[in-house]
Design a protein around this motif. Structure first.
Motif, mmCIF file in Angstrom:
data_model
loop_
_atom_site.group_PDB
_atom_site.id
_atom_site.type_symbol
_atom_site.label_atom_id
_atom_site.label_comp_id
_atom_site.label_asym_id
_atom_site.label_seq_id
_atom_site.Cartn_x
_atom_site.Cartn_y
_atom_site.Cartn_z
ATOM 1 N N GLU A 1 0.802 -1.222 0.000
ATOM 2 C CA GLU A 1 0.000 0.000 0.000
ATOM 3 C C GLU A 1 0.838 1.277 0.000
ATOM 4 N N ARG A 2 2.121 1.182 0.377
ATOM 5 C CA ARG A 2 2.968 2.378 0.427
ATOM 6 C C ARG A 2 4.063 2.355 -0.633
ATOM 7 N N CYS A 3 3.847 1.623 -1.685
ATOM 8 C CA CYS A 3 4.844 1.603 -2.752
ATOM 9 C C CYS A 3 4.965 2.990 -3.387
ATOM 10 N N HIS A 4 6.061 3.202 -4.075
ATOM 11 C CA HIS A 4 6.385 4.512 -4.637
ATOM 12 C C HIS A 4 5.359 4.937 -5.678
ATOM 13 N N PHE A 5 5.262 6.251 -5.898
ATOM 14 C CA PHE A 5 4.328 6.771 -6.896
ATOM 15 C C PHE A 5 4.560 6.136 -8.263
ATOM 16 N N SER A 6 5.799 5.894 -8.614
ATOM 17 C CA SER A 6 6.099 5.294 -9.913
ATOM 18 C C SER A 6 5.479 3.914 -10.026
ATOM 19 N N VAL A 7 5.496 3.164 -8.930
ATOM 20 C CA VAL A 7 4.892 1.828 -8.930
ATOM 21 C C VAL A 7 3.381 1.943 -9.030
ATOM 22 N N LYS A 8 2.799 2.883 -8.313
ATOM 23 C CA LYS A 8 1.340 3.038 -8.353
ATOM 24 C C LYS A 8 0.872 3.447 -9.745
ATOM 25 N N ASP A 9 1.646 4.301 -10.419
ATOM 26 C CA ASP A 9 1.305 4.639 -11.803
ATOM 27 C C ASP A 9 1.420 3.416 -12.706
ATOM 28 N N ALA A 10 2.426 2.594 -12.452
ATOM 29 C CA ALA A 10 2.609 1.371 -13.235
ATOM 30 C C ALA A 10 1.435 0.418 -13.031
ATOM 31 N N LEU A 11 0.902 0.365 -11.804
ATOM 32 C CA LEU A 11 -0.244 -0.508 -11.527
ATOM 33 C C LEU A 11 -1.441 -0.102 -12.369
ATOM 34 N N ILE A 12 -1.668 1.188 -12.497
ATOM 35 C CA ILE A 12 -2.790 1.671 -13.300
ATOM 36 C C ILE A 12 -2.610 1.257 -14.760
ATOM 37 N N CYS A 13 -1.395 1.409 -15.264
ATOM 38 C CA CYS A 13 -1.126 1.091 -16.669
ATOM 39 C C CYS A 13 -1.135 -0.403 -16.955
ATOM 40 N N SER A 14 -1.030 -1.221 -15.923
ATOM 41 C CA SER A 14 -1.019 -2.682 -16.141
ATOM 42 C C SER A 14 -2.351 -3.194 -16.655
ATOM 43 N N GLN A 15 -3.439 -2.458 -16.357
ATOM 44 C CA GLN A 15 -4.794 -2.837 -16.766
ATOM 45 C C GLN A 15 -5.192 -4.208 -16.217
ATOM 46 N N LYS A 16 -4.664 -4.515 -15.035
ATOM 47 C CA LYS A 16 -5.018 -5.754 -14.340
ATOM 48 C C LYS A 16 -5.630 -5.416 -12.991
ATOM 49 N N PRO A 17 -6.426 -6.336 -12.405
ATOM 50 C CA PRO A 17 -6.963 -6.093 -11.060
ATOM 51 C C PRO A 17 -5.828 -5.905 -10.061
ATOM 52 N N VAL A 18 -5.972 -4.905 -9.186
ATOM 53 C CA VAL A 18 -4.946 -4.590 -8.194
ATOM 54 C C VAL A 18 -5.558 -4.587 -6.801
ATOM 55 N N LEU A 19 -4.913 -5.309 -5.893
ATOM 56 C CA LEU A 19 -5.310 -5.316 -4.491
ATOM 57 C C LEU A 19 -4.106 -4.889 -3.660
ATOM 58 N N LEU A 20 -4.327 -3.968 -2.724
ATOM 59 C CA LEU A 20 -3.250 -3.483 -1.878
ATOM 60 C C LEU A 20 -3.211 -4.260 -0.565
ATOM 61 N N PHE A 21 -1.997 -4.621 -0.133
ATOM 62 C CA PHE A 21 -1.860 -5.256 1.186
ATOM 63 C C PHE A 21 -1.121 -4.304 2.122
ATOM 64 N N ARG A 22 -1.292 -4.543 3.424
ATOM 65 C CA ARG A 22 -0.686 -3.661 4.411
ATOM 66 C C ARG A 22 0.829 -3.624 4.262
ATOM 67 N N HIS A 23 1.378 -2.451 4.537
ATOM 68 C CA HIS A 23 2.793 -2.177 4.333
ATOM 69 C C HIS A 23 3.688 -3.223 4.995
ATOM 70 N N ARG A 24 4.479 -3.924 4.155
ATOM 71 C CA ARG A 24 5.483 -4.888 4.624
ATOM 72 C C ARG A 24 4.859 -5.954 5.526
ATOM 73 N N ASP A 25 3.662 -6.421 5.157
ATOM 74 C CA ASP A 25 2.925 -7.356 6.011
ATOM 75 C C ASP A 25 2.645 -8.661 5.268
ATOM 76 N N PRO A 26 3.484 -9.683 5.437
ATOM 77 C CA PRO A 26 3.274 -10.970 4.742
ATOM 78 C C PRO A 26 1.972 -11.650 5.125
ATOM 79 N N GLU A 27 1.539 -11.497 6.382
ATOM 80 C CA GLU A 27 0.296 -12.137 6.806
ATOM 81 C C GLU A 27 -0.894 -11.560 6.058
ATOM 82 N N ASP A 28 -0.924 -10.241 5.904
ATOM 83 C CA ASP A 28 -2.028 -9.632 5.169
ATOM 84 C C ASP A 28 -1.956 -9.999 3.695
ATOM 85 N N LEU A 29 -0.747 -10.068 3.145
ATOM 86 C CA LEU A 29 -0.594 -10.499 1.758
ATOM 87 C C LEU A 29 -1.154 -11.906 1.572
ATOM 88 N N SER A 30 -0.806 -12.805 2.479
ATOM 89 C CA SER A 30 -1.302 -14.182 2.395
ATOM 90 C C SER A 30 -2.829 -14.217 2.449
#
Length: 368
Positions: free
Chosen positions: A112-141
């Motif tokens: 969720e706290r990735c750099h602006f460049s990454v967030k712009d890249a997510l938009i351009c990917s045209q794929k579904p995007v889900l954010l997980f809590r910052h540096r949290d493997p449990e939430d990612l899982s």
């Protein structure tokens, strides 16, 4: 100009270095991202000047030029890859990578706290995007368990080193989670990790020992390596995918002198292991010094330290500047991973002397 405090800026008057000229005086510089201060190295500057004189600022086309070939060869040698994809800016590296891999994943899971460049890249990917809590493997899982359909392939996207705090993403834990998903991939923006982390400076993937077929790095030559432009270390297969994606074919190359300077900086780094060793000694010295003052800073191999405290950091920043020491004051502005409070971001370089670091710690101690 760079902001030191609210309404207070400085003007650089010399190439970046551990000692440099700012606003008419010599200062110790503990700011920015030139972690080995190669941007001001005479060899880097000379290489850029010679390339400019030989070929001009740019080719005006996609012509093959020896400068670009030499830069690619240097990146391939350092990252031990088959191809090196050059991008006009590190900001565009992740965008290029995600576009090229579009057919290899179904859902993106991003910090969720990735750099602006990454967030712009997510938009351009045209794929579904889900954010997980910052540096949290449990939430990612948990997110992957709840949101991946049968047979769907996840793509975990994150910064390797977060630029404001220097925090490391737990990539080893992310890689372990991905083993449960066939063909799951990991894409890391490692702009602040390459040239800093890993036994040879290949970055966060090397640091965690997870370099491999399903782990990808999008990086830059603009920070530790003293140059300019984004890079994607690639296999021939990935390079072909990037070429077909069209992001490179439709863009201009990095300016010729910038490519020459970047190649020179990278070669300097590769030839001298003492550069990386010096950085690690200085990081350890800085950490011990800050902890000795009672400041809560994490033990880290990264040359970025964030100071938060219950006192006036603008006043502390001014006291440092009055002592001819420059660090970066950050308002509570929500920049990428920056804490939602005012902070001082201290960057330590491999070229800082033991005495410079001791002086910084001493001045801090007098004003805390």
């Amino acid at each position: 100009m760079e902001e030191l405090a609210e309404g207070l800026q400085f003007r650089m008057e010399s190439p970046v270095g551990p000692r440099m000229r700012i606003d008419g005086r010599e200062v110790s510089y503990f700011s920015g991202t030139s972690y080995h201060t190669l941007h001001g190295h005479p060899v880097v500057i000379e290489a850029a000047i010679k390339a400019l004189q030989a070929f001009g600022l740019g080719s005006g086309t996609h012509a093959a030029i020896s400068v670009y070939e030499e830069a690619e060869a240097a990146v391939c040698a350092h990252f031990r890859c088959e191809k090196a994809i050059s991008v006009a800016s590190g900001y565009l590296s992740m965008m290029t990578l995600l576009s090229a891999l579009r057919d290899d994943y179904d859902v993106i899971f991003a910090d969720e706290r990735c750099h602006f460049s990454v967030k712009d890249a997510l938009i351009c990917s045209q794929k579904p995007v889900l954010l997980f809590r910052h540096r949290d493997p449990e939430d990612l899982s948990d997110q992957m368990t709840r949101h991946l359909g049968e047979g769907q392939v996840p793509n975990v996207v994150t910064d390797g080193v977060f630029s404001s705090t220097g925090a490391l993403a737990p990539l080893d834990q992310y890689a372990y989670l991905l083993k449960s998903y066939s063909s799951g991939i990991l894409c890391v923006d490692d702009s602040h990790g390459v040239g800093v982390l890993g036994a040879t400076g290949r970055g966060t993937l090397e640091h965690f020992g997870i370099e491999g077929e399903n782990a990808y790095c999008a990086g830059t030559l603009s920070k530790a390596f003293g140059g300019f432009g984004g890079i994607i270390p690639a296999s021939r297969v990935l390079a072909n995918k990037i070429a077909k994606a069209g992001a490179i074919a439709g863009a201009s190359f990095v300016p010729i002198p910038a490519a020459a300077g970047a190649a020179a900086g990278l070669r300097l780094f590769m030839k001298d292991p003492a550069i990386l060793q010096a950085l690690r000694r200085n990081v350890e010295q800085m950490w011990k010094g800050l902890r000795g003052l009672g400041l809560s800073v994490s033990e880290t191999p990264v040359p970025i330290f964030t100071i938060q405290a219950d006192f006036d950091l603008r006043r502390l920043n001014k006291a440092l500047r009055d002592a001819n020491i420059i660090v970066k004051y950050m308002k509570a502005c929500g920049y990428a991973d920056a804490p939602p409070v005012e902070t001082l971001r201290v960057a330590v370089f491999s070229s800082h002397s033991h005495g410079q670091i001791e002086e910084l710690i001493s001045v801090l101690g007098k004003h805390l």
